[in-house]
Design a protein around this motif. Structure first.
Motif, PDB file in Angstrom:
ATOM      1  N   LEU A  65       0.842  -1.215   0.000  1.00 38.28           N
ATOM      2  CA  LEU A  65       0.000   0.000   0.000  1.00 38.28           C
ATOM      3  C   LEU A  65       0.869   1.253   0.000  1.00 38.28           C
ATOM      4  O   LEU A  65       0.592   2.222  -0.704  1.00 38.28           O
ATOM      5  CB  LEU A  65      -0.920   0.025   1.223  1.00 38.28           C
ATOM      6  N   VAL A  66       1.934   1.212   0.795  1.00 36.79           N
ATOM      7  CA  VAL A  66       2.842   2.361   0.879  1.00 36.79           C
ATOM      8  C   VAL A  66       3.530   2.565  -0.467  1.00 36.79           C
ATOM      9  O   VAL A  66       3.601   3.691  -0.972  1.00 36.79           O
ATOM     10  CB  VAL A  66       3.884   2.156   2.003  1.00 36.79           C
ATOM     11  N   LYS A  67       4.002   1.468  -1.079  1.00 36.94           N
ATOM     12  CA  LYS A  67       4.678   1.559  -2.379  1.00 36.94           C
ATOM     13  C   LYS A  67       3.732   2.036  -3.477  1.00 36.94           C
ATOM     14  O   LYS A  67       4.144   2.730  -4.401  1.00 36.94           O
ATOM     15  CB  LYS A  67       5.278   0.206  -2.765  1.00 36.94           C
ATOM     16  N   ALA A  68       2.455   1.645  -3.378  1.00 32.42           N
ATOM     17  CA  ALA A  68       1.466   2.022  -4.383  1.00 32.42           C
ATOM     18  C   ALA A  68       0.873   3.413  -4.120  1.00 32.42           C
ATOM     19  O   ALA A  68      -0.009   3.854  -4.852  1.00 32.42           O
ATOM     20  CB  ALA A  68       0.351   0.987  -4.427  1.00 32.42           C
ATOM     21  N   ASN A  69       1.340   4.058  -3.063  1.00 30.65           N
ATOM     22  CA  ASN A  69       0.826   5.390  -2.663  1.00 30.65           C
ATOM     23  C   ASN A  69      -0.679   5.395  -2.423  1.00 30.65           C
ATOM     24  O   ASN A  69      -1.373   6.329  -2.810  1.00 30.65           O
ATOM     25  CB  ASN A  69       1.182   6.459  -3.709  1.00 30.65           C
ATOM     26  N   VAL A  70      -1.170   4.333  -1.821  1.00 31.67           N
ATOM     27  CA  VAL A  70      -2.586   4.260  -1.439  1.00 31.67           C
ATOM     28  C   VAL A  70      -2.683   4.737  -0.006  1.00 31.67           C
ATOM     29  O   VAL A  70      -2.068   4.168   0.889  1.00 31.67           O
ATOM     30  CB  VAL A  70      -3.136   2.821  -1.561  1.00 31.67           C
ATOM     31  N   ASP A  71      -3.448   5.794   0.191  1.00 36.05           N
ATOM     32  CA  ASP A  71      -3.521   6.420   1.514  1.00 36.05           C
ATOM     33  C   ASP A  71      -4.874   6.130   2.161  1.00 36.05           C
ATOM     34  O   ASP A  71      -5.750   6.995   2.193  1.00 36.05           O
ATOM     35  CB  ASP A  71      -3.276   7.927   1.393  1.00 36.05           C
ATOM     36  N   LEU A  72      -5.057   4.891   2.597  1.00 39.34           N
ATOM     37  CA  LEU A  72      -6.283   4.506   3.299  1.00 39.34           C
ATOM     38  C   LEU A  72      -5.909   4.022   4.696  1.00 39.34           C
ATOM     39  O   LEU A  72      -4.940   3.282   4.857  1.00 39.34           O
ATOM     40  CB  LEU A  72      -6.992   3.367   2.566  1.00 39.34           C
ATOM     41  N   ASN A  73      -6.706   4.439   5.682  1.00 37.22           N
ATOM     42  CA  ASN A  73      -6.409   3.975   7.037  1.00 37.22           C
ATOM     43  C   ASN A  73      -6.994   2.581   7.266  1.00 37.22           C
ATOM     44  O   ASN A  73      -7.760   2.072   6.455  1.00 37.22           O
ATOM     45  CB  ASN A  73      -6.900   4.979   8.086  1.00 37.22           C
ATOM     46  N   ARG A  74      -6.609   1.965   8.363  1.00 36.30           N
ATOM     47  CA  ARG A  74      -6.995   0.581   8.621  1.00 36.30           C
ATOM     48  C   ARG A  74      -8.497   0.432   8.822  1.00 36.30           C
ATOM     49  O   ARG A  74      -9.069  -0.600   8.477  1.00 36.30           O
ATOM     50  CB  ARG A  74      -6.222   0.042   9.828  1.00 36.30           C
ATOM     51  N   LYS A  75      -9.127   1.467   9.343  1.00 34.68           N
ATOM     52  CA  LYS A  75     -10.574   1.414   9.543  1.00 34.68           C
ATOM     53  C   LYS A  75     -11.284   1.274   8.196  1.00 34.68           C
ATOM     54  O   LYS A  75     -12.179   0.438   8.021  1.00 34.68           O
ATOM     55  CB  LYS A  75     -11.040   2.688  10.261  1.00 34.68           C
ATOM     56  N   MET A  76     -10.875   2.088   7.232  1.00 32.56           N
ATOM     57  CA  MET A  76     -11.495   2.043   5.910  1.00 32.56           C
ATOM     58  C   MET A  76     -11.148   0.744   5.175  1.00 32.56           C
ATOM     59  O   MET A  76     -11.987   0.172   4.483  1.00 32.56           O
ATOM     60  CB  MET A  76     -11.060   3.247   5.069  1.00 32.56           C
ATOM     61  N   LEU A  77      -9.914   0.290   5.340  1.00 31.51           N
ATOM     62  CA  LEU A  77      -9.518  -0.975   4.705  1.00 31.51           C
ATOM     63  C   LEU A  77     -10.354  -2.137   5.249  1.00 31.51           C
ATOM     64  O   LEU A  77     -10.799  -2.997   4.490  1.00 31.51           O
ATOM     65  CB  LEU A  77      -8.032  -1.242   4.943  1.00 31.51           C
ATOM     66  N   ALA A  78     -10.561  -2.159   6.561  1.00 36.60           N
ATOM     67  CA  ALA A  78     -11.365  -3.222   7.180  1.00 36.60           C
ATOM     68  C   ALA A  78     -12.808  -3.145   6.705  1.00 36.60           C
ATOM     69  O   ALA A  78     -13.439  -4.177   6.429  1.00 36.60           O
ATOM     70  CB  ALA A  78     -11.300  -3.123   8.697  1.00 36.60           C
ATOM     71  N   GLU A  79     -13.322  -1.934   6.588  1.00 35.28           N
ATOM     72  CA  GLU A  79     -14.695  -1.735   6.107  1.00 35.28           C
ATOM     73  C   GLU A  79     -14.829  -2.269   4.672  1.00 35.28           C
ATOM     74  O   GLU A  79     -15.802  -2.946   4.338  1.00 35.28           O
ATOM     75  CB  GLU A  79     -15.044  -0.244   6.169  1.00 35.28           C
ATOM     76  N   MET A  80     -13.840  -1.952   3.842  1.00 38.88           N
ATOM     77  CA  MET A  80     -13.858  -2.452   2.460  1.00 38.88           C
ATOM     78  C   MET A  80     -13.763  -3.975   2.433  1.00 38.88           C
ATOM     79  O   MET A  80     -14.457  -4.635   1.647  1.00 38.88           O
ATOM     80  CB  MET A  80     -12.681  -1.868   1.667  1.00 38.88           C
ATOM     81  N   ALA A  81     -12.901  -4.543   3.253  1.00 38.46           N
ATOM     82  CA  ALA A  81     -12.694  -5.991   3.274  1.00 38.46           C
ATOM     83  C   ALA A  81     -13.981  -6.733   3.626  1.00 38.46           C
ATOM     84  O   ALA A  81     -14.245  -7.816   3.100  1.00 38.46           O
ATOM     85  CB  ALA A  81     -11.598  -6.352   4.256  1.00 38.46           C
ATOM     86  N   VAL A  82     -14.791  -6.125   4.490  1.00 35.44           N
ATOM     87  CA  VAL A  82     -16.008  -6.793   4.942  1.00 35.44           C
ATOM     88  C   VAL A  82     -17.191  -6.501   4.012  1.00 35.44           C
ATOM     89  O   VAL A  82     -17.933  -7.411   3.634  1.00 35.44           O
ATOM     90  CB  VAL A  82     -16.352  -6.361   6.388  1.00 35.44           C
ATOM     91  N   ASN A  83     -17.354  -5.237   3.604  1.00 37.57           N
ATOM     92  CA  ASN A  83     -18.581  -4.837   2.908  1.00 37.57           C
ATOM     93  C   ASN A  83     -18.437  -4.581   1.412  1.00 37.57           C
ATOM     94  O   ASN A  83     -19.448  -4.504   0.713  1.00 37.57           O
ATOM     95  CB  ASN A  83     -19.163  -3.582   3.569  1.00 37.57           C
ATOM     96  N   ASP A  84     -17.228  -4.390   0.919  1.00 37.56           N
ATOM     97  CA  ASP A  84     -17.050  -4.074  -0.502  1.00 37.56           C
ATOM     98  C   ASP A  84     -15.937  -4.948  -1.077  1.00 37.56           C
ATOM     99  O   ASP A  84     -14.852  -4.475  -1.412  1.00 37.56           O
ATOM    100  CB  ASP A  84     -16.732  -2.574  -0.647  1.00 37.56           C
ATOM    101  N   LYS A  85     -16.235  -6.235  -1.221  1.00 40.31           N
ATOM    102  CA  LYS A  85     -15.215  -7.205  -1.635  1.00 40.31           C
ATOM    103  C   LYS A  85     -14.642  -6.940  -3.030  1.00 40.31           C
ATOM    104  O   LYS A  85     -13.431  -7.064  -3.217  1.00 40.31           O
ATOM    105  CB  LYS A  85     -15.764  -8.617  -1.512  1.00 40.31           C
ATOM    106  N   PRO A  86     -15.451  -6.553  -4.025  1.00 46.17           N
ATOM    107  CA  PRO A  86     -14.862  -6.287  -5.353  1.00 46.17           C
ATOM    108  C   PRO A  86     -13.831  -5.157  -5.331  1.00 46.17           C
ATOM    109  O   PRO A  86     -12.770  -5.262  -5.955  1.00 46.17           O
ATOM    110  CB  PRO A  86     -16.071  -5.903  -6.213  1.00 46.17           C
ATOM    111  N   ALA A  87     -14.126  -4.099  -4.609  1.00 44.51           N
ATOM    112  CA  ALA A  87     -13.185  -2.978  -4.516  1.00 44.51           C
ATOM    113  C   ALA A  87     -11.920  -3.413  -3.776  1.00 44.51           C
ATOM    114  O   ALA A  87     -10.807  -3.011  -4.148  1.00 44.51           O
ATOM    115  CB  ALA A  87     -13.824  -1.794  -3.799  1.00 44.51           C
ATOM    116  N   PHE A  88     -12.071  -4.256  -2.762  1.00 44.93           N
ATOM    117  CA  PHE A  88     -10.913  -4.744  -2.017  1.00 44.93           C
ATOM    118  C   PHE A  88     -10.060  -5.642  -2.902  1.00 44.93           C
ATOM    119  O   PHE A  88      -8.830  -5.598  -2.836  1.00 44.93           O
ATOM    120  CB  PHE A  88     -11.359  -5.474  -0.745  1.00 44.93           C
ATOM    121  N   ASP A  89     -10.724  -6.450  -3.755  1.00 42.53           N
ATOM    122  CA  ASP A  89      -9.979  -7.292  -4.703  1.00 42.53           C
ATOM    123  C   ASP A  89      -9.123  -6.434  -5.627  1.00 42.53           C
ATOM    124  O   ASP A  89      -7.954  -6.742  -5.876  1.00 42.53           O
ATOM    125  CB  ASP A  89     -10.947  -8.141  -5.540  1.00 42.53           C
ATOM    126  N   LYS A  90      -9.700  -5.357  -6.136  1.00 38.63           N
ATOM    127  CA  LYS A  90      -8.959  -4.450  -7.022  1.00 38.63           C
ATOM    128  C   LYS A  90      -7.768  -3.842  -6.283  1.00 38.63           C
ATOM    129  O   LYS A  90      -6.676  -3.700  -6.842  1.00 38.63           O
ATOM    130  CB  LYS A  90      -9.873  -3.341  -7.539  1.00 38.63           C
TER     131      LYS A  90
END
Length: 118
Positions: free
Chosen positions: A83-108
């Motif tokens: 994530l750091v190398k890809a310059n993706v600036d998402l906090n762990r709360k948002m990442l966890a939310e995506m992992a649980v509720n938005d699986k296609p976006a998390f896959d991408k």
């Protein structure tokens, strides 16, 4: 006879404390000294546990992200590094939310991280 001081103020102060300890078990709710000791202790616990709650939630988010990332064939530490190398600036709360509720976006996101990691 000595002059009374603080009469109304002290009564108001004690009344305020006893209202805060209403519902406590036994004398803790209606005896001033016990109520004061219990109230102070309760406030210490509430201060401490506000900090602990933040730690617990971060722990929960990390566990959720780890589980989701491992399903996709990656470790948590490599994912965060990517994530750091890809310059993706998402906090762990948002990442966890995506992992649980938005699986296609998390896959991408995982694919993006894999590409950035090499």
């Amino acid at each position: 006879m000595p002059r009374a001081t603080k009469g109304a103020a002290r009564k108001r102060s004690r009344k305020r404390l006893l209202n805060k300890t209403e519902g406590y078990w036994g004398g803790r709710g209606n005896l001033y000294r016990k109520a004061m000791e219990t109230y102070i202790r309760a406030m210490v616990f509430s201060f401490r546990d506000r900090k602990a709650r933040k730690r617990k939630f971060r722990e929960l988010w990390i566990s959720r992200i780890n589980a989701a990332v491992r399903e996709r064939g990656m470790s948590y530490s490599r994912f965060i590094s990517g994530l750091v190398k890809a310059n993706v600036d998402l906090n762990r709360k948002m990442l966890a939310e995506m992992a649980v509720n938005d699986k296609p976006a998390f896959d991408k996101l995982v694919e993006q991280v894999k590409a950035a990691a090499g």
